[in-house]
Design an enzyme around this catalytic site. Sequence first.
Site, PDB file in Angstrom:
ATOM      1  N   LYS A  96       0.707  -1.212  -0.035  1.00  0.00           N
ATOM      2  CA  LYS A  96       0.041   0.173   0.061  1.00  0.00           C
ATOM      3  C   LYS A  96       0.814   1.380   0.089  1.00  0.00           C
ATOM      4  CE  LYS A  96      -3.534  -2.308   2.790  1.00  0.00           C
ATOM      5  NZ  LYS A  96      -4.085  -2.411   3.982  1.00  0.00           N
ATOM      6  N   GLN A 111      -4.333  -1.459  10.528  1.00  0.00           N
ATOM      7  CA  GLN A 111      -4.121  -2.606   9.716  1.00  0.00           C
ATOM      8  C   GLN A 111      -4.915  -3.923  10.742  1.00  0.00           C
ATOM      9  OE1 GLN A 111      -3.436  -3.228   6.378  1.00  0.00           O
ATOM     10  NE2 GLN A 111      -3.664  -5.517   6.662  1.00  0.00           N
ATOM     11  N   ASP A 134     -10.988   2.847   5.599  1.00  0.00           N
ATOM     12  CA  ASP A 134     -11.700   1.589   5.339  1.00  0.00           C
ATOM     13  C   ASP A 134     -13.133   1.654   5.325  1.00  0.00           C
ATOM     14  OD1 ASP A 134      -9.606  -0.233   5.053  1.00  0.00           O
ATOM     15  OD2 ASP A 134      -9.101   0.053   7.397  1.00  0.00           O
TER      16      ASP A 134
HETATM   17  N1  GUN Z   1      -6.827  -6.646   6.985  1.00  0.00           N
HETATM   18  C1  GUN Z   1      -7.073  -7.333   5.861  1.00  0.00           C
HETATM   19  N2  GUN Z   1      -7.885  -6.523   4.980  1.00  0.00           N
HETATM   20  C2  GUN Z   1      -7.953  -5.469   5.564  1.00  0.00           C
HETATM   21  C3  GUN Z   1      -8.702  -4.273   5.073  1.00  0.00           C
HETATM   22  O1  GUN Z   1      -9.311  -3.985   4.020  1.00  0.00           O
HETATM   23  N3  GUN Z   1      -8.291  -2.935   6.043  1.00  0.00           N
HETATM   24  C4  GUN Z   1      -7.497  -3.294   7.087  1.00  0.00           C
HETATM   25  N4  GUN Z   1      -7.476  -2.156   7.725  1.00  0.00           N
HETATM   26  N5  GUN Z   1      -7.305  -4.368   7.590  1.00  0.00           N
HETATM   27  C5  GUN Z   1      -7.126  -5.335   6.820  1.00  0.00           C
END
Ligand code: GUN
Length: 303
Positions: A52, A96, A119
């Site tokens: 990312k 995360q 998110d």
């Molecule tokens: N862990 C797995 N997928 C995601 C996501 O889309 N966002 C976040 N914050 N953690 C994750």
Amino acid sequence: MNILDGRQIASEIQEGIKQEIIQLKSQTGKTPGLTVIIVGENPASQAYVRKKHKIAQKLGINSKIIELKADIPARQLIDQIQILNRDADTQAILVQLPLPEHLNTWEILDHLSPEKDVDRFLPVNLGHILLNRTHIFPCTPAGVLRMLDYNQIDVSGLNAIMVGRSFIVGKPLASMLTNRNATVTLCHSKTRNLPELVQQADLVVAAIGKPGFITADMVKKGAILIDVGQNFLYQENQVLEYCTEMQQQKFKKKGYGITGDIHIKAFSKSSHYTPVPGGVGPMTVALLMENTLQLFKQQVHIE
Ligand code: GUN
């Protein structure tokens, strides 16, 4: 059968975002700020966060990673989130997941400013999705819809089955498909007659994290198959059973193969399918960048 090529679509979305960021910077002198908090050393999470960060930087986003120790007390993590809530240069915050065992996910996420919740996981943001009152969605569900749109697939009237009820994918995506007039069945580990339900479906979305769980015999001929799963396999017999030939080759070099939740033999029965890797995964990252840009525009009052 047509491949829904997530890499291609994601790269086109990213190019558009990059251009828009250049333009917004010349207009406002500012760039979007995304901060990712990662707690502990989960290798999969670390790999996702690095990916990312790399892409965000490439697009001109001011991307920061805050790495915290696995045993951090909840209070310190919350303090860190509150600092970012007040930071005018950060419009998008991502914590995360999963968090280490001792931290309660919602006790932490509840401290995130809803406007900066990139998110779109917070109750208020999920509520807006349920009510069809927003155009900003969680990254993976948004990525899935974007792949369908790109390929001019209209879900209105389709029987859709969503396998997996997480708040990250299944719950929001079931709502989003319902809002687009699909007839959605939301299934999970306690669902009794899953094979019969999958058999009825024109659109199958799998997000459960079990390799090859949806088998070819369950799937209706001509169905659209969307595979959100990303399973890492380390045992050769499993790689041979579940992975494509390309992933089997990679296994020899890397020691692992990647596959989704839909068995690769099911794809030949489909009208469209998303490969793993190279399907939904890249779309999630692209939509994170798009959400970051949207939050930036909201918070610097461009929209
Ligand atoms: N862990 C797995 N997928 C995601 C996501 O889309 N966002 C976040 N914050 N953690 C994750």
